[in-house]
Design a protein around this motif. Structure first.
Motif, PDB file in Angstrom:
ATOM      1  N   UNK A 111       0.804  -1.221   0.000  1.00 56.67           N
ATOM      2  CA  UNK A 111       0.000   0.000   0.000  1.00 56.67           C
ATOM      3  C   UNK A 111       0.836   1.270   0.000  1.00 56.67           C
ATOM      4  N   UNK A 112       2.148   1.166   0.141  1.00 55.12           N
ATOM      5  CA  UNK A 112       2.978   2.364   0.062  1.00 55.12           C
ATOM      6  C   UNK A 112       2.918   2.960  -1.337  1.00 55.12           C
ATOM      7  N   UNK A 113       3.021   2.116  -2.338  1.00 56.99           N
ATOM      8  CA  UNK A 113       2.970   2.581  -3.726  1.00 56.99           C
ATOM      9  C   UNK A 113       1.554   2.571  -4.288  1.00 56.99           C
ATOM     10  N   UNK A 114       0.687   1.728  -3.739  1.00 59.62           N
ATOM     11  CA  UNK A 114      -0.675   1.577  -4.258  1.00 59.62           C
ATOM     12  C   UNK A 114      -1.678   1.689  -3.110  1.00 59.62           C
ATOM     13  N   UNK A 115      -1.871   2.906  -2.582  1.00 58.85           N
ATOM     14  CA  UNK A 115      -2.800   3.043  -1.459  1.00 58.85           C
ATOM     15  C   UNK A 115      -4.243   2.824  -1.900  1.00 58.85           C
ATOM     16  N   UNK A 116      -5.054   2.335  -0.979  1.00 53.35           N
ATOM     17  CA  UNK A 116      -6.471   2.154  -1.267  1.00 53.35           C
ATOM     18  C   UNK A 116      -7.166   3.516  -1.252  1.00 53.35           C
ATOM     19  N   UNK A 117      -8.402   3.534  -1.686  1.00 56.70           N
ATOM     20  CA  UNK A 117      -9.170   4.778  -1.711  1.00 56.70           C
ATOM     21  C   UNK A 117      -9.313   5.329  -0.294  1.00 56.70           C
ATOM     22  N   UNK A 118      -9.583   4.452   0.673  1.00 54.61           N
ATOM     23  CA  UNK A 118      -9.738   4.890   2.056  1.00 54.61           C
ATOM     24  C   UNK A 118      -8.427   5.462   2.602  1.00 54.61           C
ATOM     25  N   UNK A 119      -7.311   4.866   2.244  1.00 52.47           N
ATOM     26  CA  UNK A 119      -6.013   5.374   2.709  1.00 52.47           C
ATOM     27  C   UNK A 119      -5.721   6.748   2.125  1.00 52.47           C
ATOM     28  N   UNK A 143      -7.968   8.923   1.199  1.00 51.54           N
ATOM     29  CA  UNK A 143      -8.875   9.848   1.878  1.00 51.54           C
ATOM     30  C   UNK A 143      -8.364  10.184   3.276  1.00 51.54           C
ATOM     31  N   UNK A 144      -7.866   9.181   3.996  1.00 50.88           N
ATOM     32  CA  UNK A 144      -7.349   9.416   5.346  1.00 50.88           C
ATOM     33  C   UNK A 144      -6.116  10.312   5.303  1.00 50.88           C
ATOM     34  N   UNK A 145      -5.228  10.092   4.332  1.00 52.39           N
ATOM     35  CA  UNK A 145      -4.034  10.933   4.208  1.00 52.39           C
ATOM     36  C   UNK A 145      -4.419  12.378   3.892  1.00 52.39           C
ATOM     37  N   UNK A 146      -5.403  12.548   3.025  1.00 53.26           N
ATOM     38  CA  UNK A 146      -5.858  13.882   2.680  1.00 53.26           C
ATOM     39  C   UNK A 146      -6.468  14.572   3.901  1.00 53.26           C
ATOM     40  N   UNK A 147      -7.301  13.867   4.644  1.00 50.80           N
ATOM     41  CA  UNK A 147      -7.920  14.439   5.843  1.00 50.80           C
ATOM     42  C   UNK A 147      -6.853  14.790   6.879  1.00 50.80           C
ATOM     43  N   UNK A 148      -5.845  13.912   7.019  1.00 50.71           N
ATOM     44  CA  UNK A 148      -4.742  14.148   7.950  1.00 50.71           C
ATOM     45  C   UNK A 148      -3.994  15.428   7.587  1.00 50.71           C
ATOM     46  N   UNK A 149      -3.721  15.613   6.295  1.00 51.12           N
ATOM     47  CA  UNK A 149      -2.984  16.808   5.878  1.00 51.12           C
ATOM     48  C   UNK A 149      -3.833  18.067   6.070  1.00 51.12           C
ATOM     49  N   UNK A 162     -14.799  -1.124   0.138  1.00 51.40           N
ATOM     50  CA  UNK A 162     -13.391  -1.240   0.519  1.00 51.40           C
ATOM     51  C   UNK A 162     -13.163  -2.501   1.358  1.00 51.40           C
ATOM     52  N   UNK A 163     -14.084  -2.804   2.265  1.00 55.08           N
ATOM     53  CA  UNK A 163     -13.961  -4.019   3.073  1.00 55.08           C
ATOM     54  C   UNK A 163     -13.985  -5.259   2.192  1.00 55.08           C
ATOM     55  N   UNK A 164     -14.893  -5.276   1.193  1.00 54.84           N
ATOM     56  CA  UNK A 164     -14.968  -6.420   0.278  1.00 54.84           C
ATOM     57  C   UNK A 164     -13.679  -6.544  -0.532  1.00 54.84           C
ATOM     58  N   UNK A 165     -13.137  -5.404  -0.982  1.00 54.90           N
ATOM     59  CA  UNK A 165     -11.874  -5.421  -1.725  1.00 54.90           C
ATOM     60  C   UNK A 165     -10.733  -5.940  -0.862  1.00 54.90           C
ATOM     61  N   UNK A 166     -10.717  -5.555   0.412  1.00 55.25           N
ATOM     62  CA  UNK A 166      -9.675  -6.033   1.322  1.00 55.25           C
ATOM     63  C   UNK A 166      -9.739  -7.544   1.494  1.00 55.25           C
ATOM     64  N   UNK A 167     -10.962  -8.073   1.642  1.00 58.13           N
ATOM     65  CA  UNK A 167     -11.098  -9.523   1.796  1.00 58.13           C
ATOM     66  C   UNK A 167     -10.611 -10.248   0.550  1.00 58.13           C
ATOM     67  N   UNK A 168     -10.942  -9.721  -0.632  1.00 56.84           N
ATOM     68  CA  UNK A 168     -10.471 -10.324  -1.879  1.00 56.84           C
ATOM     69  C   UNK A 168      -8.947 -10.273  -1.958  1.00 56.84           C
ATOM     70  N   UNK A 169      -8.367  -9.113  -1.592  1.00 58.58           N
ATOM     71  CA  UNK A 169      -6.909  -8.959  -1.644  1.00 58.58           C
ATOM     72  C   UNK A 169      -6.226  -9.933  -0.692  1.00 58.58           C
ATOM     73  N   UNK A 170      -6.783 -10.119   0.513  1.00 61.80           N
ATOM     74  CA  UNK A 170      -6.206 -11.062   1.468  1.00 61.80           C
ATOM     75  C   UNK A 170      -6.260 -12.484   0.933  1.00 61.80           C
TER      76      UNK A 170
END
Length: 148
Positions: free
Chosen positions: A71-79, A81-87, A129-137
């Motif tokens: 996820x460093x090079x390929x962050x998820x949509x939620x990540x 969004x979280x980085x943007x909100x953090x900044x 995003x949760x469904x995508x995470x389960x598929x990725x795992x």
């Protein structure tokens, strides 16, 4: 043993066990050698061994090899969004100064406390995003089991 033969062996070896031995040897030699630590932090291993990197903690602890997070090079949509909100939150707190003592007695910056409280109260993960995470795992588990 000098370092140059280890770097040569690292370039020519294609065996996973051989690469692992060389990496462990380099990490153990870098424990008290800041120059070697910097070199190891910048080194890029050839494929398929390029999934690890040398991590050098800021304090005087021993460095180690760790897997590079996908996820460093390929962050998820939620990540993203979280980085943007953090900044946005950090930008809005520009100029805030001071430290705060936590209940356990440690002291942290006031900005860190405010940002932590604000970010902790937000929920960014969607059902998709949760469904995508389960598929990725599942994909990662299958890929880890499959022989290479």
């Amino acid at each position: 043993m000098k370092l140059q033969p280890l770097f040569n062996k690292l370039q020519t070896t294609r065996d996973r066990i051989g690469i692992a031995r060389v990496l462990v040897e380099l990490a153990s030699r870098a424990e008290h050698n800041p120059t070697l630590q910097e070199v190891l932090a910048k080194i890029r291993l050839p494929s398929p061994f390029n999934v690890v990197e040398y991590v050098r903690p800021g304090d005087r602890r021993k460095g180690y090899w760790a897997r590079i997070p996908y996820t460093r090079e390929h962050p998820s949509v939620a990540q993203v969004q979280a980085r943007l909100e953090f900044s946005k939150i950090n930008f809005s707190l520009f100029g805030t100064k001071g430290t705060v003592e936590r209940p356990d007695g440690t002291r942290i910056g006031r900005v860190n406390l405010i940002v932590g409280d604000l970010m902790r109260s937000q929920r960014i993960v969607s059902e998709e995003e949760k469904a995508d995470r389960q598929k990725q795992k599942a994909i990662e588990r299958i890929a880890a089991v499959a022989p290479s």
